[in-house]
Design an enzyme around this catalytic site. Structure first.
Site, PDB file in Angstrom:
ATOM      1  N   GLY A   1       0.805  -1.223   0.000  1.00  0.00           N
ATOM      2  CA  GLY A   1       0.000   0.000   0.000  1.00  0.00           C
ATOM      3  C   GLY A   1       0.834   1.267   0.000  1.00  0.00           C
ATOM      4  O   GLY A   1       0.352   2.349  -0.298  1.00  0.00           O
ATOM      5  N   GLU A   2       2.100   1.142   0.313  1.00  0.00           N
ATOM      6  CA  GLU A   2       2.988   2.289   0.406  1.00  0.00           C
ATOM      7  C   GLU A   2       3.423   2.771  -0.979  1.00  0.00           C
ATOM      8  O   GLU A   2       3.960   1.997  -1.776  1.00  0.00           O
ATOM      9  CB  GLU A   2       4.236   1.858   1.185  1.00  0.00           C
ATOM     10  CG  GLU A   2       4.694   2.844   2.222  1.00  0.00           C
ATOM     11  CD  GLU A   2       5.911   2.301   2.944  1.00  0.00           C
ATOM     12  OE1 GLU A   2       7.018   2.807   2.685  1.00  0.00           O
ATOM     13  OE2 GLU A   2       5.734   1.365   3.747  1.00  0.00           O
ATOM     14  N   ALA A   3       3.194   4.041  -1.268  1.00  0.00           N
ATOM     15  CA  ALA A   3       3.502   4.592  -2.590  1.00  0.00           C
ATOM     16  C   ALA A   3       4.988   4.455  -2.932  1.00  0.00           C
ATOM     17  O   ALA A   3       5.334   4.154  -4.078  1.00  0.00           O
ATOM     18  CB  ALA A   3       3.076   6.053  -2.666  1.00  0.00           C
TER      19      ALA A   3
END
Length: 190
Positions: free
Chosen positions: A39-41
């Site tokens: 989920g981390e960009a």
């Protein structure tokens, strides 16, 4: 790079993928099917950068292979003077060692890895936009918006409209499914 070992592992992981003979969406699907997208960009950014670098490398290798095969073909099949030959078969190939023809080799139009990188992100966003059940139909991205969003990404030039149209239709008709997190599976079954 703050974590060089992790970067090296990611580079080596990407080298496991050939992507040869695959369209852009097939290559992206193959890559994304092997792990759960975080989920981390910043993590997604590194993954897509590595994917794009490998895809571009394979694209360059494919072009070099085609060029090599063309040179070999020209060397094995020298031009013939057919003016005094009445044979119907005058234009047939004469080189017994001709390299095999390439089978279904999609042409990837990228001028650099950055174009593949940007389009990777854009395609993931398109996939989410078109297949998010919470999004209203009238707010979904259209083909025209997708093409407009990707203008000038190919080293200042546009990617071919036919290429982007085909990609849009592939994603619209067949969602890229990511690996689910165990929590997601439990929530769906519970």
């Amino acid at each position: 790079e703050k974590y060089p070992f992790i970067s090296e592992v990611l580079t080596e992981f990407c080298k496991l993928f050939s992507f040869e003979g695959l369209s852009f969406s097939e290559a992206l699907r193959m890559f994304l099917s092997t792990f759960r997208l975080p989920g981390e960009a910043q993590c997604i950014d590194r993954l897509m950068e590595s994917f794009a670098s490998r895809l571009f490398e394979v694209q360059l290798l494919g072009h070099r292979l085609e060029q090599t095969q063309s040179v070999e073909k020209a060397m094995l099949e020298p031009p013939r003077d057919n003016t005094d030959c009445d044979s119907v078969h005058a234009n047939e190939r004469v080189g017994a060692l001709d390299p095999p023809a390439l089978t279904h080799q999609p042409v990837l139009p990228f001028k650099n890895a950055d174009a593949a990188y940007i389009l990777s992100f854009s395609t993931i966003m398109l996939n989410t936009d078109l297949h998010n059940p919470n999004m209203k139909e009238e707010r979904r991205m259209t083909l025209e918006q997708f093409i407009r969003n990707n203008r000038g990404i190919n080293d200042g030039a546009d990617l071919p409209v036919e290429f982007l149209t085909s990609l849009y239709q592939e994603i619209k008709n067949d969602e890229i499914k990511m690996k689910a997190d165990l929590d997601d599976v439990i929530l769906q079954k519970g």
